[in-house]
Scaffold this active site. Structure first.
Site, short mmCIF file in Angstrom:
data_model
loop_
_atom_site.label_atom_id
_atom_site.label_comp_id
_atom_site.label_asym_id
_atom_site.label_seq_id
_atom_site.Cartn_x
_atom_site.Cartn_y
_atom_site.Cartn_z
CB CYS A 64 -31.03 1.79 -22.93
SG CYS A 64 -32.70 1.17 -22.65
CG HIS A 103 -29.28 2.34 -19.24
ND1 HIS A 103 -30.36 3.19 -19.29
CD2 HIS A 103 -29.76 1.11 -19.52
CE1 HIS A 103 -31.44 2.50 -19.59
NE2 HIS A 103 -31.11 1.23 -19.73
CG ASN A 120 -34.71 1.10 -18.37
OD1 ASN A 120 -34.49 2.12 -19.02
ND2 ASN A 120 -34.26 -0.08 -18.73
O1 UT7 Z 1 -32.61 -0.96 -20.56
C1 UT7 Z 1 -32.19 -2.03 -21.36
C2 UT7 Z 1 -31.32 -2.93 -20.60
N1 UT7 Z 1 -32.12 -3.78 -19.75
C3 UT7 Z 1 -31.54 -4.43 -18.74
O2 UT7 Z 1 -30.39 -4.26 -18.50
C4 UT7 Z 1 -32.37 -5.42 -17.99
C5 UT7 Z 1 -31.54 -6.64 -17.65
N2 UT7 Z 1 -32.27 -7.69 -16.97
C6 UT7 Z 1 -32.70 -7.56 -15.69
O3 UT7 Z 1 -32.56 -6.52 -15.10
C7 UT7 Z 1 -33.30 -8.76 -15.01
O4 UT7 Z 1 -33.08 -9.92 -15.80
C8 UT7 Z 1 -34.83 -8.63 -14.75
C9 UT7 Z 1 -35.07 -7.60 -13.67
C10 UT7 Z 1 -35.56 -8.24 -16.02
C11 UT7 Z 1 -35.41 -9.97 -14.26
O5 UT7 Z 1 -34.71 -10.39 -13.09
P1 UT7 Z 1 -34.19 -11.88 -12.96
O6 UT7 Z 1 -33.59 -12.00 -11.64
O7 UT7 Z 1 -33.32 -12.14 -14.16
O8 UT7 Z 1 -35.52 -12.72 -13.01
P2 UT7 Z 1 -35.92 -13.88 -14.02
O9 UT7 Z 1 -36.25 -13.33 -15.35
O10 UT7 Z 1 -34.89 -14.97 -13.92
O11 UT7 Z 1 -37.25 -14.41 -13.34
C12 UT7 Z 1 -37.22 -15.09 -12.08
C13 UT7 Z 1 -38.64 -15.44 -11.68
C14 UT7 Z 1 -39.42 -16.16 -12.76
O12 UT7 Z 1 -40.23 -17.11 -12.14
P3 UT7 Z 1 -39.83 -18.68 -12.19
O13 UT7 Z 1 -39.77 -19.02 -13.64
O14 UT7 Z 1 -38.49 -18.76 -11.51
O15 UT7 Z 1 -40.95 -19.31 -11.43
C15 UT7 Z 1 -40.29 -15.08 -13.35
O16 UT7 Z 1 -41.49 -15.59 -13.89
O17 UT7 Z 1 -39.36 -14.24 -11.40
C16 UT7 Z 1 -40.58 -14.24 -12.14
N3 UT7 Z 1 -40.92 -12.87 -12.45
C17 UT7 Z 1 -41.63 -12.07 -11.65
N4 UT7 Z 1 -42.21 -12.29 -10.45
C18 UT7 Z 1 -42.87 -11.29 -9.88
C19 UT7 Z 1 -40.56 -12.14 -13.54
N5 UT7 Z 1 -41.03 -10.90 -13.45
C20 UT7 Z 1 -41.71 -10.82 -12.29
C21 UT7 Z 1 -42.40 -9.79 -11.62
N6 UT7 Z 1 -42.97 -10.07 -10.43
N7 UT7 Z 1 -42.55 -8.56 -12.15
#
Ligand code: UT7
Length: 330
Positions: free
Chosen positions: A109, A252, A282
């Site tokens: 990215c 980005h 993205n």
């Molecule tokens: O381009 C390269 C650079 N990339 C980035 O900068 C991405 C950086 N990271 C992020 O943007 C965020 O970490 C994400 C959007 C990927 C994830 O958001 P988050 O708030 O960090 O969520 P999380 O990974 O902590 O997940 C929270 C919960 C989990 O459930 P539990 O374990 O709390 O029960 C996940 O299983 O959300 C769940 N989850 C989802 N639920 C519904 C993860 N993905 C999904 C989904 N739909 N698509």
């Protein structure tokens, strides 16, 4: 180096969050509230990256008022090439830009920003006069569509910027910084699988192939909100530019929460933060030029305006640059 033209191309097929929720266990509410993404464009099986990148490149050439033969250099920032030997030459061939040398540059990215800075170095030495810098990715090829942690985030797209030599005092690249940290590579990978093939008794070789994209989202999020403001702050300080002189934050497009956090760190009003996550998600190396092209064409970005830009992602890699948009020469 002056930035004098831009163009973009996106696949026609748009997939909404609602549609994705019919495939994986997710919801429009989760995706929108956690990322700002509402839909993403997905290339069809008959739409190779070369085609998307070439369409974006032609649009940038038209915008700059250049003929393909005017080009000396084509840099294609991509992590999802049609050919691991290089896709940029295919784009060069499709354009008929036979005076240009063309090669790929891979920095996930951060790829577009790294490629733009690279082109600037060739221009600064006098080796190159006119260049197209393309950011294009088709990560839909490399997603596990059953992995809701990644498949909802990415989309496909391509965009290009035309840059040319200009007097040093008028440069559109006012300052930059680039960083890599391979010790944290495992946070975000599109890695070779460890398949093996027996060549002869006792001699085995690796079998080519890649595993789908893996991301530790929380680690990458923490990395982005810590490192991006730090590096952007260094560029602003080095160029003596107070944040309130920046016209647009051109970051980005990975997550709206990251855009907002960076804006808050510099007290930049949110209406000066460019975002098209809602429509594209993205698109990796394409996000920055895709956003630039949209905002130039709808008149938000005006000639002479200052853009504080940062790309970040797998590698880990990140970069920041202070840019001035010139637009097509009279
Ligand atoms: O381009 C390269 C650079 N990339 C980035 O900068 C991405 C950086 N990271 C992020 O943007 C965020 O970490 C994400 C959007 C990927 C994830 O958001 P988050 O708030 O960090 O969520 P999380 O990974 O902590 O997940 C929270 C919960 C989990 O459930 P539990 O374990 O709390 O029960 C996940 O299983 O959300 C769940 N989850 C989802 N639920 C519904 C993860 N993905 C999904 C989904 N739909 N698509």
């Amino acid at each position: 180096m002056a930035l004098v033209g831009c163009g973009s191309a996106a696949p026609a097929i748009s997939i909404s969050n609602q549609q994705l929720s019919e495939r994986v266990d997710t919801s429009d509410d989760w995706i929108r509230s956690r990322t700002g993404i509402g839909a993403r464009r997905i290339a069809s099986a008959d739409e190779p990256l070369t085609e998307l990148a070439s369409r974006a490149a032609r649009a940038a050439l038209d915008h700059a008022g250049w003929a393909p033969g005017d080009l000396d250099l084509i840099l294609l920032a991509t992590s999802s090439p049609d050919d691991l030997f290089g896709t940029a030459p295919r784009v060069q061939g499709a354009l008929g830009a036979m005076n240009a040398v063309a090669f790929d540059l891979t920095a996930a990215c951060s790829g577009f920003l790294f490629a733009l800075i690279t082109a600037a170095q060739y221009i600064a030495t006098g080796a190159v006069r006119r260049s197209l810098v393309i950011g294009a990715d088709q990560l839909s090829r490399w997603l596990d569509w059953n992995d809701r942690r990644t498949c909802v985030l990415f989309g496909d797209g391509a965009a290009a910027v035309a840059v040319e030599a200009c007097p040093v005092s008028e440069t559109g690249l006012l300052g930059f910084r680039m960083r890599s940290d391979g010790s944290r590579y495992a946070c975000l990978t599109l890695a070779q699988t460890d398949g093996r093939e027996t060549l002869l008794p006792g001699v085995s070789t690796q079998k080519g192939g890649f595993a789908p994209i893996f991301m530790n989202g929380q680690e990458v999020y923490k990395f982005a909100v810590r490192e991006v403001p730090q590096l952007l702050g260094e560029v602003l300080a080095a160029t003596g530019t107070p944040a309130d002189q920046v016209d647009w934050l051109l970051l980005h497009q990975a997550n709206q929460r990251i855009l907002d956090a960076v804006a808050d760190r510099f007290a930049v009003p949110h209406e000066r933060v460019l975002s098209n996550l809602a429509h594209y998600g993205n698109t990796s190396a394409a996000t920055i030029p895709l956003m630039l092209d949209e905002a130039v064409r709808d008149g938000r970005i005006q000639p002479g305006q200052l853009l504080a830009s940062s790309g970040f992602g797998a590698g880990l890699s990140w970069g920041a640059a202070l840019l001035r948009w010139d637009g097509p020469r009279g």
